[in-house]
Design an enzyme around this catalytic site. Structure first.
Site, short mmCIF file in Angstrom:
data_model
loop_
_atom_site.label_atom_id
_atom_site.label_comp_id
_atom_site.label_asym_id
_atom_site.label_seq_id
_atom_site.Cartn_x
_atom_site.Cartn_y
_atom_site.Cartn_z
N VAL A 1 45.39 40.05 44.26
CA VAL A 1 44.98 39.75 42.72
C VAL A 1 44.91 38.12 42.96
O VAL A 1 45.83 37.38 42.92
CB VAL A 1 46.09 40.14 41.79
CG1 VAL A 1 45.59 39.91 40.41
CG2 VAL A 1 46.35 41.68 42.15
N PRO A 2 43.82 37.82 42.81
CA PRO A 2 43.46 36.21 43.11
C PRO A 2 43.80 35.20 42.10
O PRO A 2 42.71 34.70 41.60
CB PRO A 2 41.93 36.40 43.60
CG PRO A 2 41.26 37.46 42.73
CD PRO A 2 42.36 38.31 42.60
N CYS A 3 44.92 35.21 41.70
CA CYS A 3 45.43 34.17 40.54
C CYS A 3 44.86 32.90 41.05
O CYS A 3 44.69 31.73 40.26
CB CYS A 3 46.79 34.20 40.42
SG CYS A 3 47.81 34.15 41.54
N HIS A 4 44.70 32.59 42.38
CA HIS A 4 44.24 31.27 42.80
C HIS A 4 42.71 30.71 42.37
O HIS A 4 42.68 29.49 42.34
CB HIS A 4 44.45 31.28 44.58
CG HIS A 4 43.60 32.14 45.17
ND1 HIS A 4 44.15 33.38 45.21
CD2 HIS A 4 42.33 31.94 45.66
CE1 HIS A 4 43.12 33.90 46.04
NE2 HIS A 4 42.09 32.92 46.16
N ARG A 5 42.18 31.70 41.99
CA ARG A 5 40.52 31.64 41.60
C ARG A 5 40.66 31.18 40.14
O ARG A 5 39.62 31.11 39.42
CB ARG A 5 39.72 32.64 41.92
CG ARG A 5 39.94 33.26 43.16
CD ARG A 5 38.83 34.22 43.53
NE ARG A 5 39.10 34.82 44.91
CZ ARG A 5 39.08 36.05 45.36
NH1 ARG A 5 38.63 37.08 44.51
NH2 ARG A 5 38.97 36.36 46.88
#
Length: 193
Positions: A156-160
């Site tokens: 779940v790409p919270c870095h994006r």
């Protein structure tokens, strides 16, 4: 999950350091950055308390094989979209809504602002709440913080999620980890050294 459920976990190496993966019969429930013994033990206690099951170390388990394979492919640059069953048990309400939108709506190589993500879930003006939803996975600077936010980072790409003004924003795994993930996806240039 009732007390009869099983949570399997393992620590695997990655390009951003050791990751602790945990999975239930439903799917991947947690990815933890910087999985030192201290952080690992803290997460195991949280899994025990939140899921009502005793986590079992299972590095070669079938349940973890596909998450391990897909994460390795992601770090090798050959996987751009994860196709894993996820167990959302560690998040609820607004946070779950934001994280699900992030998982399905912000693809590899793209970013979204906190405010944009708030609008996507029908809560314009809730950019700060989106930032809180992105979370606080344990990081080197705060190893004993609870994992309140995204329990399944990278997948779940919270870095994006970045600041609306173009700033990189915060990140529970540490800003250097966020920069590495965004560089891997071609959003930022690779570090010079």
């Amino acid at each position: 999950m009732d007390s009869n459920g099983v949570v399997e976990w393992a620590v695997v190496e990655s390009d951003i350091g050791p990751l602790m993966l945990a999975a239930t019969e439903t799917g991947l429930v947690s990815v933890v950055f910087h999985a030192t013994p201290e952080i690992r033990d803290r997460m195991l206690e949280r899994l025990r308390a939140r899921l009502g099951a005793e986590p079992v170390e299972a590095p070669g388990s079938a349940r973890l094989a596909e998450p391990v394979r897909q994460l390795a492919a992601y770090f090798a640059g050959t996987l751009r979209e994860f196709s894993l069953d996820l167990d959302w048990s560690l998040t609820a309400g607004f946070n779950r809504q934001v994280l699900r939108e992030l998982a399905r709506g912000v693809p590899y190589g793209a970013v979204a602002g906190y405010g944009e993500l708030a609008e996507r879930v029908g809560q314009p003006g809730a950019a700060q709440a989106v930032g809180a939803a992105m979370g606080s996975n344990p990081s080197p600077s705060s190893r004993l913080r609870s994992n309140r936010g995204d329990p399944i980072p990278v997948v779940v790409p919270c870095h994006r999620v970045v600041e609306n003004d173009g700033g990189i924003g915060g990140f529970g795994g540490g800003l250097e980890t966020k920069r590495q993930l965004l560089a891997l996806e071609g959003v930022l240039p690779q570090p010079l050294f």
